[in-house]
Each structure stands twice: as C-alpha cells, then as structure tokens.
Motif scaffolding. Structure first.
Motif, mmCIF file in Angstrom:
data_model
loop_
_atom_site.group_PDB
_atom_site.id
_atom_site.type_symbol
_atom_site.label_atom_id
_atom_site.label_comp_id
_atom_site.label_asym_id
_atom_site.label_seq_id
_atom_site.Cartn_x
_atom_site.Cartn_y
_atom_site.Cartn_z
ATOM 1 N N ASP A 89 0.843 -1.211 0.000
ATOM 2 C CA ASP A 89 0.000 0.000 0.000
ATOM 3 C C ASP A 89 0.873 1.254 0.000
ATOM 4 O OD1 ASP A 89 -1.957 -1.848 0.366
ATOM 5 O OD2 ASP A 89 -2.709 -1.039 2.268
ATOM 6 N N ASP A 91 0.053 3.958 1.676
ATOM 7 C CA ASP A 91 -0.603 4.791 2.684
ATOM 8 C C ASP A 91 0.173 4.920 3.989
ATOM 9 O OD1 ASP A 91 -0.859 2.280 3.698
ATOM 10 O OD2 ASP A 91 -3.042 2.213 3.662
ATOM 11 N N THR A 93 1.135 2.670 6.063
ATOM 12 C CA THR A 93 0.802 1.743 7.159
ATOM 13 C C THR A 93 1.794 0.587 7.246
ATOM 14 O OG1 THR A 93 -0.728 0.563 5.700
ATOM 15 C CG2 THR A 93 -1.668 2.264 7.117
ATOM 16 N N ARG A 201 -3.255 4.213 9.975
ATOM 17 C CA ARG A 201 -3.306 5.221 8.919
ATOM 18 C C ARG A 201 -3.329 6.625 9.533
ATOM 19 N NH1 ARG A 201 -5.421 6.217 3.806
ATOM 20 N NH2 ARG A 201 -5.590 4.067 3.119
HETATM 21 MG MG LIG Z 1 -3.823 0.359 3.807
#
Ligand SMILES: [Mg+2]
Ligand SMILES: Nc1nc2c(ncn2[C@@H]2O[C@H](COP(=O)(O)OP(=O)(O)OP(=O)(O)O)[C@@H](O)[C@H]2O)c(=O)[nH]1
Length: 244
Positions: A89, A91, A93, A201
């Motif tokens: 991802d 993001d 995380t 997140r």
């Molecule tokens: Mg994610």
C-alpha cells in the motif's frame, strides 16, 4: 521458486494518498538495495498525489481509471518487468523498509511468495474489527487450503513473477489478495511469512468497505472450497511438502 534477484518491481496501488506517498517512495529507494523499479498505479487521485509522484522522477506512473484495489494491482503487475513483484500500500501503514528482508528470505527459501505478517507486531496497531475479521478469514483459509499463514489479509507481499503469471485472478477489489492465496495453494506454490510492523493510517480515509469486502472475501474462499478439485490439490500438495 525464486532462486535469484534480477529486478524487483514494487507495485503500489494508491488513491488519494498525498500525505504518505513521498515518504514511501523515498524509503523504498533508500532501503531496497536490490535492482528495482517502482510502479505507482493511481485511479485519478484528486488530492495532488499524481503531481507528487511525477515530481519525484523515480517512478513509473500508470493511471488506471477503473476503481478497485485488485484492478490497480493487476494493471501494475501487467507492466512489471522484474522477476520479483512486491505489492504494498502507498498509505504509510506498512513498513516498506522490510522489502529487503522479504526478498532476502524469498531467495534463501526459494519461495514463490513471502507475506509480511502483522500478527507478531508488538505495537498492535491493527484496528480490533480488522484484527478479528482477519483472524476468522485466516483460520478458514488455513483449514480448508492446508496452509499455515497467520495474516492472509496482508497487502504487503513479494511474489514470483513467473508464479503469478500462471494463475488467473478476477477479483477487482479487496478480495483480490485472498483469491491470489487460493490460487497459489491450488497450484502448490510455496508461501512463507516474515514478521513486520504496522502503523495506523495517519492520512486520508481507508478505501476498505468492511462489509462489502468481507462478503467478497468469504465468497472467494467458499467458491474454492466448493471446487473439489482445488481442495484435493491442496491436500495433495500439503502431503508432498510436509516432510520437506
Ligand atoms: Mg492500507
Ligand atoms: N489505484 C487505486 N488504488 C486503490 C484503490 N482503492 C484502494 N487503493 C489503494 O490500495 C491500498 C489499500 O487500500 P486501503 O484503503 O489502505 O485499505 P486498507 O489497507 O484495508 O485500509 P487501512 O487500514 O486504512 O490502510 C492503498 O494504498 C489505497 O490507496 C483504487 O480504487 N485504485
């Protein structure tokens, strides 16, 4: 089987992740010393992510206008040139520094897939609903497909390009990751895990719609279970591999 590293293609699906994408790219660049390419697949983000990626001049940017996590990954993987593909991802995380450790393990164990498991993370950053959902899905998956994974919902994986080219994947959204595991188990491809850490997140909103994704993931698992051929193959693979 993955006995050597020629090129690592890191494929990052992302939608409106302007707050985290640059750090992810920089970290991958700094900490992955294997030869690599970074492929970003964006579905027309509106928060400036696309401009940030273009400015780096270090990534291949693909616009996939169709929405869906699975579709974005399929598109990215189609254009990957590496013999190893890493999906992760964008993001912030996942601990992208661990790509190096995953690939080293992959080669050492000659594995077809390495999943980064978040289940041994001392920070316990995964939300309670996601944790419980993941546990239930993973228990079902392991039992029916004769596997020993701890985190089937990890979206951080190193995958043999040759292996992924041999399976047919159709799920366009979050169930894509589970469909991949079902097909890999059926083909007898080896899957191992390495521990990673996980962060909650900090920017933007999750694209995961829990209810919709839960139904799609369970449907994917049960479709495989109802296919006697898949289950027979998984049990056969397990018997062959258990004394290895
Ligand atoms: Mg994610
Ligand atoms: N290109 C593209 N990327 C997507 C799409 N949906 C999700 N993503 C990306 O896929 C990755 C996984 O989605 P997330 O929203 O993080 O889902 P999640 O990991 O279950 O949720 P969090 O726990 O909030 O991280 C992120 O990098 C998203 O930006 C999409 O339709 N198109």
């Amino acid at each position: 089987m993955t006995s050597k590293v020629e090129l690592v293609s890191v494929v990052i699906p992302k939608l409106n992740e302007a707050g985290t994408i640059l750090e992810a790219i920089n970290t991958i660049d700094t900490y992955t010393s294997y030869p690599k390419e970074i492929i970003i697949v964006d579905s027309n983000s509106t928060d400036g992510t696309i401009e940030i990626v273009k400015d780096t001049n270090r990534c291949r940017l693909i616009i996939e206008p169709r929405r869906g996590y699975g579709l974005a990954l399929m598109t990215g993987m189609k254009s990957a040139k590496g013999n190893i593909i890493v999906m992760v991802d964008g993001d912030g995380t996942y601990e992208v520094r661990h790509i190096h450790r995953m690939i080293t393990k992959m080669v050492e164990k000659d594995a077809d897939m390495v999943l980064a498991t978040r289940m041994y993370d001392p920070n316990k950053a995964m939300g309670l609903f996601n944790f419980i959902g993941n546990k239930v899905i993973t228990t079902f998956y392991d039992f029916f497909y004769s596997q020993f994974l701890s985190d089937t919902q990890s979206g951080f994986r190193a995958i043999s390009h040759e292996a992924i080219d041999k399976v047919k994947l159709n799920e366009g959204d979050m169930a894509y990751a589970t469909e991949m595991l079902v097909q890999f188990a059926k083909e007898g491809f080896s899957m191992i895990e390495v521990p990673t850490t996980y962060k909650a997140r900090k920017y933007g909103r999750p694209k995961l719609r829990r209810f919709k994704s839960g139904i799609e993931i369970f449907s994917t698992i049960f479709r495989g279970i109802l296919d006697a051929e898949t289950i027979r193959k998984c049990q056969e693979n397990w018997k062959q591999n258990r004394f290895r």
